[in-house]
Design a protein around this motif. Structure first.
Motif, mmCIF file in Angstrom:
data_model
loop_
_atom_site.group_PDB
_atom_site.id
_atom_site.type_symbol
_atom_site.label_atom_id
_atom_site.label_comp_id
_atom_site.label_asym_id
_atom_site.label_seq_id
_atom_site.Cartn_x
_atom_site.Cartn_y
_atom_site.Cartn_z
ATOM 1 N N GLU A 37 0.828 -1.204 0.000
ATOM 2 C CA GLU A 37 0.000 0.000 0.000
ATOM 3 C C GLU A 37 0.867 1.262 0.000
ATOM 4 O OE1 GLU A 37 -3.192 2.347 2.916
ATOM 5 O OE2 GLU A 37 -2.623 0.256 3.347
ATOM 6 N N ALA A 38 1.958 1.243 0.763
ATOM 7 C CA ALA A 38 2.825 2.417 0.848
ATOM 8 C C ALA A 38 3.558 2.684 -0.463
ATOM 9 C CB ALA A 38 3.832 2.225 1.970
ATOM 10 N N LEU A 39 3.781 1.631 -1.260
ATOM 11 C CA LEU A 39 4.509 1.788 -2.520
ATOM 12 C C LEU A 39 3.586 2.067 -3.697
ATOM 13 C CD1 LEU A 39 7.123 -1.126 -2.233
ATOM 14 C CD2 LEU A 39 7.388 1.280 -1.590
ATOM 15 N N ARG A 40 2.305 2.072 -3.449
ATOM 16 C CA ARG A 40 1.341 2.251 -4.534
ATOM 17 C C ARG A 40 1.563 3.588 -5.243
ATOM 18 N NH1 ARG A 40 -3.995 0.836 -2.088
ATOM 19 N NH2 ARG A 40 -3.010 -1.233 -2.071
ATOM 20 N N GLY A 41 1.626 3.551 -6.567
ATOM 21 C CA GLY A 41 1.788 4.766 -7.363
ATOM 22 C C GLY A 41 3.229 5.143 -7.632
ATOM 23 N N THR A 42 4.181 4.411 -7.067
ATOM 24 C CA THR A 42 5.588 4.743 -7.274
ATOM 25 C C THR A 42 6.134 4.030 -8.504
ATOM 26 O OG1 THR A 42 6.343 2.941 -5.833
ATOM 27 C CG2 THR A 42 5.956 5.085 -4.815
ATOM 28 N N THR A 43 7.167 4.626 -9.094
ATOM 29 C CA THR A 43 7.803 4.029 -10.274
ATOM 30 C C THR A 43 9.171 3.450 -9.942
ATOM 31 O OG1 THR A 43 8.572 6.250 -10.854
ATOM 32 C CG2 THR A 43 6.583 5.461 -11.947
ATOM 33 N N LEU A 44 9.829 4.018 -8.941
ATOM 34 C CA LEU A 44 11.083 3.458 -8.438
ATOM 35 C C LEU A 44 10.918 3.206 -6.949
ATOM 36 C CD1 LEU A 44 14.071 5.381 -10.113
ATOM 37 C CD2 LEU A 44 13.283 3.051 -10.565
ATOM 38 N N GLN A 45 11.232 1.994 -6.529
ATOM 39 C CA GLN A 45 11.138 1.628 -5.117
ATOM 40 C C GLN A 45 12.539 1.207 -4.664
ATOM 41 O OE1 GLN A 45 9.342 -0.565 -7.417
ATOM 42 N NE2 GLN A 45 7.871 1.098 -7.713
ATOM 43 N N VAL A 46 13.067 1.938 -3.698
ATOM 44 C CA VAL A 46 14.439 1.722 -3.251
ATOM 45 C C VAL A 46 14.420 1.082 -1.869
ATOM 46 C CG1 VAL A 46 16.660 2.812 -2.776
ATOM 47 C CG2 VAL A 46 15.147 3.771 -4.542
ATOM 48 N N ALA A 47 14.956 -0.126 -1.768
ATOM 49 C CA ALA A 47 15.009 -0.834 -0.493
ATOM 50 C C ALA A 47 16.370 -0.625 0.143
ATOM 51 C CB ALA A 47 14.742 -2.319 -0.697
ATOM 52 N N MET A 48 16.390 -0.121 1.371
ATOM 53 C CA MET A 48 17.639 0.040 2.112
ATOM 54 C C MET A 48 17.941 -1.277 2.828
ATOM 55 S SD MET A 48 20.227 1.842 3.215
ATOM 56 C CE MET A 48 19.818 3.547 2.803
ATOM 57 N N THR A 49 19.070 -1.883 2.494
ATOM 58 C CA THR A 49 19.425 -3.147 3.119
ATOM 59 C C THR A 49 20.927 -3.219 3.332
ATOM 60 O OG1 THR A 49 19.349 -5.557 2.912
ATOM 61 C CG2 THR A 49 19.582 -4.302 0.878
ATOM 62 N N ALA A 50 21.328 -3.899 4.384
ATOM 63 C CA ALA A 50 22.756 -4.075 4.670
ATOM 64 C C ALA A 50 23.180 -5.522 4.454
ATOM 65 C CB ALA A 50 23.052 -3.652 6.109
ATOM 66 N N ARG A 51 22.244 -6.367 3.997
ATOM 67 C CA ARG A 51 22.538 -7.785 3.811
ATOM 68 C C ARG A 51 22.261 -8.206 2.381
ATOM 69 N NH1 ARG A 51 19.004 -10.135 8.635
ATOM 70 N NH2 ARG A 51 17.682 -8.422 7.941
ATOM 71 N N ARG A 52 23.117 -9.048 1.853
ATOM 72 C CA ARG A 52 22.964 -9.488 0.476
ATOM 73 C C ARG A 52 21.771 -10.443 0.334
ATOM 74 N NH1 ARG A 52 23.683 -7.634 -4.451
ATOM 75 N NH2 ARG A 52 23.539 -9.342 -5.923
#
Length: 255
Positions: A67-82
């Motif tokens: 729901e929070a990502l709805r309408g977005t074209t680029l979604q960037v996930a912050m992660t420190a693990r592969r």
């Protein structure tokens, strides 16, 4: 900047929400999305927001990351693990140019951050088409949630708006005639203290002129320099006084 949204998933401590709001507003971002926060609204969040209350008051509460990502074209996930990642892992400096290009073209960019202790789940990461990590000390890579938000949002702002001239105090520069008066006083002083030899001036004054003109001094700075010249002459006058008195005491005409 209005095309960026910061999404916090399942934040457990309300203080991190407030600190995130502060970090966002400092860098010019205002759109905060909260996915199932453990405690919100919260007085603790307001206290740590430090006058970024408007970001908190306008926060969008969502029941899922989808729901929070709805309408977005680029979604960037912050992660420190592969983990099991199919997308390439990039640093903020590497990825931000693409994010800005997308935002400038009208696209919606989401910056997704996971819970403080566990980070994003694999399913949440898979909903994003870009992965980002902050290069840290490999022996100690612990970053607070709001610190991670601050680093990424700073990188966005620094690549978009790196002009800090508005912080500078604009003082008036010394005019041509103001400098000319100073040069006259400088030459007069150097002659009196014996530094400038009238019989062999060489190129001292032209060199000093170039030095001051290259510096482009402010009027107030020239006033300081004139004060130094005045103090120099006063000091020389006092220093010469004992010698003059001693000479006059030995003069027979004075007896």
């Amino acid at each position: 900047m209005k095309h960026f949204r910061v999404v916090l998933s399942h934040t457990s401590h309300p203080g991190n929400i407030g600190s995130t709001a502060r970090a966002m507003k400092t860098m010019g971002l205002t759109r905060l999305y909260l996915v199932n926060p453990q405690e919100f609204p919260s007085e603790v969040a307001v206290a740590l927001a430090s006058s970024a209350d408007d970001v908190l008051n306008n926060a969008v509460i969502c029941s899922s990351v989808e729901e929070a990502l709805r309408g977005t074209t680029l979604q960037v996930a912050m992660t420190a693990r592969r983990r099991e990642l199919t997308q390439p892992l990039q640093t903020p400096r590497q990825l931000v140019p693409e994010l800005l290009q997308e935002a400038n073209s009208g696209g919606e960019v989401a910056l997704l951050f996971g819970p403080e202790t566990s980070g994003l789940t694999i399913d949440e990461v898979r909903q994003c088409n870009r992965l980002i990590t902050i290069p840290t000390n490999p022996d100690y890579s612990s970053l607070n949630l709001s610190q991670a938000v601050q680093v990424l949002t700073y990188e966005i702002r620094s690549q978009l708006l790196d002009d800090v001239s508005y912080l500078e105090k604009k003082a008036p520069l010394a005019s041509h005639e103001y400098l000319e008066l100073y040069f006259e006083k400088l030459e007069e002083t150097l002659l009196k203290i014996g530094f400038l030899k009238p019989y062999a001036p060489k190129r001292l004054m032209p060199r000093l002129r170039r030095l001051y003109q290259r510096a482009t001094p402010e009027q107030e700075e020239v006033d300081i320099l004139r004060g130094i010249l005045r103090a120099t002459l006063e000091y020389k006058l006092v220093a010469d006084a004992p010698a003059s008195l001693e000479q006059s005491s030995k003069d027979p005409a004075a007896e």
